[in-house]
Design an enzyme around this catalytic site. Structure first.
Site, PDB file in Angstrom:
ATOM      1  N   HIS A  68      26.610   7.151 -19.822  1.00  0.00           N
ATOM      2  CA  HIS A  68      26.319   6.072 -20.376  1.00  0.00           C
ATOM      3  C   HIS A  68      25.158   6.255 -21.504  1.00  0.00           C
ATOM      4  O   HIS A  68      24.627   7.383 -21.373  1.00  0.00           O
ATOM      5  CB  HIS A  68      26.004   5.093 -19.265  1.00  0.00           C
ATOM      6  CG  HIS A  68      24.853   5.207 -18.545  1.00  0.00           C
ATOM      7  ND1 HIS A  68      25.123   5.413 -17.332  1.00  0.00           N
ATOM      8  CD2 HIS A  68      23.418   5.356 -19.003  1.00  0.00           C
ATOM      9  CE1 HIS A  68      23.729   5.701 -16.642  1.00  0.00           C
ATOM     10  NE2 HIS A  68      22.753   5.591 -17.773  1.00  0.00           N
TER      11      HIS A  68
HETATM   12  P1  TYD Z   1      24.479   3.624 -12.850  1.00  0.00           P
HETATM   13  O1  TYD Z   1      23.612   3.235 -13.783  1.00  0.00           O
HETATM   14  O2  TYD Z   1      26.056   3.402 -13.307  1.00  0.00           O
HETATM   15  O3  TYD Z   1      24.444   4.804 -12.085  1.00  0.00           O
HETATM   16  P2  TYD Z   1      24.729   6.261 -12.872  1.00  0.00           P
HETATM   17  O4  TYD Z   1      25.017   6.201 -14.177  1.00  0.00           O
HETATM   18  O5  TYD Z   1      23.418   6.999 -12.770  1.00  0.00           O
HETATM   19  O6  TYD Z   1      25.711   6.852 -12.007  1.00  0.00           O
HETATM   20  O7  TYD Z   1      24.231   2.540 -11.455  1.00  0.00           O
HETATM   21  C1  TYD Z   1      25.202   2.540 -10.512  1.00  0.00           C
HETATM   22  C2  TYD Z   1      25.094   1.159  -9.870  1.00  0.00           C
HETATM   23  O8  TYD Z   1      24.004   0.575  -9.522  1.00  0.00           O
HETATM   24  C3  TYD Z   1      25.692   0.190 -10.813  1.00  0.00           C
HETATM   25  O9  TYD Z   1      26.416  -0.651 -10.510  1.00  0.00           O
HETATM   26  C4  TYD Z   1      24.300  -0.571 -11.314  1.00  0.00           C
HETATM   27  C5  TYD Z   1      23.595  -0.468  -9.990  1.00  0.00           C
HETATM   28  N1  TYD Z   1      22.071  -0.419 -10.389  1.00  0.00           N
HETATM   29  C6  TYD Z   1      21.174  -1.258 -10.328  1.00  0.00           C
HETATM   30  O10 TYD Z   1      21.510  -2.479  -9.772  1.00  0.00           O
HETATM   31  N2  TYD Z   1      19.808  -1.244 -10.652  1.00  0.00           N
HETATM   32  C7  TYD Z   1      19.211  -0.133 -11.297  1.00  0.00           C
HETATM   33  O11 TYD Z   1      18.273  -0.367 -11.411  1.00  0.00           O
HETATM   34  C8  TYD Z   1      20.222   0.751 -11.595  1.00  0.00           C
HETATM   35  C9  TYD Z   1      19.995   2.114 -12.106  1.00  0.00           C
HETATM   36  C10 TYD Z   1      21.547   0.819 -11.196  1.00  0.00           C
END
Ligand code: TYD
Length: 151
Positions: A68
């Site tokens: 992302h």
């Molecule tokens: P995501 O940012 O997609 O993780 P990565 O890109 O590192 O694999 O986040 C995974 C899940 O966690 C998504 O459903 C959003 C949630 N999330 C939160 O609720 N709060 C946060 O601060 C973060 C970073 C993620």
């Protein structure tokens, strides 16, 4: 940027950030026979005020994270334990950075596409963020990110 392998992708004339704005920053390290200590202060060691902290842990072997770009959030990533790779991509250039020191972090400004892989067993990725969590701040589709860079 003093690490990683750069690959030319394709030319995009106007964009707000590129991977040369990403920085590896060495934090203070207080070495002590009882164990080392490192600290980080927002607006001193990193350019933003820290609003949120989250961490990735228990990452299974072979897993990928990230995938992302963030519209406004600045982040600072530290391999608190173990190691992993961060692949930075600004739509034009790609760079793979290996993080494996508890006193070294990678500053990523907004509008940089990032992926993470190569997590070692037991690794922990600490992320300091300039903004609270907001799903609207994400580009989760690479095509949407490229479209935003071009608009
Ligand atoms: P995501 O940012 O997609 O993780 P990565 O890109 O590192 O694999 O986040 C995974 C899940 O966690 C998504 O459903 C959003 C949630 N999330 C939160 O609720 N709060 C946060 O601060 C973060 C970073 C993620």
């Amino acid at each position: 940027m003093n690490a990683g392998h750069f690959t030319r992708l394709h030319h995009i004339p106007m964009k707000s950030h590129n991977i040369s704005d990403c920085r590896l920053i060495d934090l203070p390290k207080i070495s002590d026979p009882r164990g080392n200590l490192t600290f980080v202060e927002g607006e001193r060691h990193i350019s933003f005020t820290i609003k949120r902290i989250f961490y990735l842990y228990d990452v299974p072997g072979g897993a990928d994270r990230g995938g992302h770009a963030l519209k406004s959030c600045h982040q600072f990533l530290i391999a608190m334990s173990g190691s992993f790779d961060v692949i930075l991509n600004d739509g034009t250039t790609k760079s793979r950075i290996h993080l494996n020191r508890s006193y070294r972090g990678l500053l990523i400004p907004p509008m940089i596409w990032r992926e993470m892989d190569n997590f070692s067993s037991g690794s922990v990725c600490l992320v300091l963020a300039s903004e609270s969590y907001c799903e609207n701040d994400y580009y989760r589709e690479y095509a949407d990110y490229l479209g935003a860079l071009n608009s």
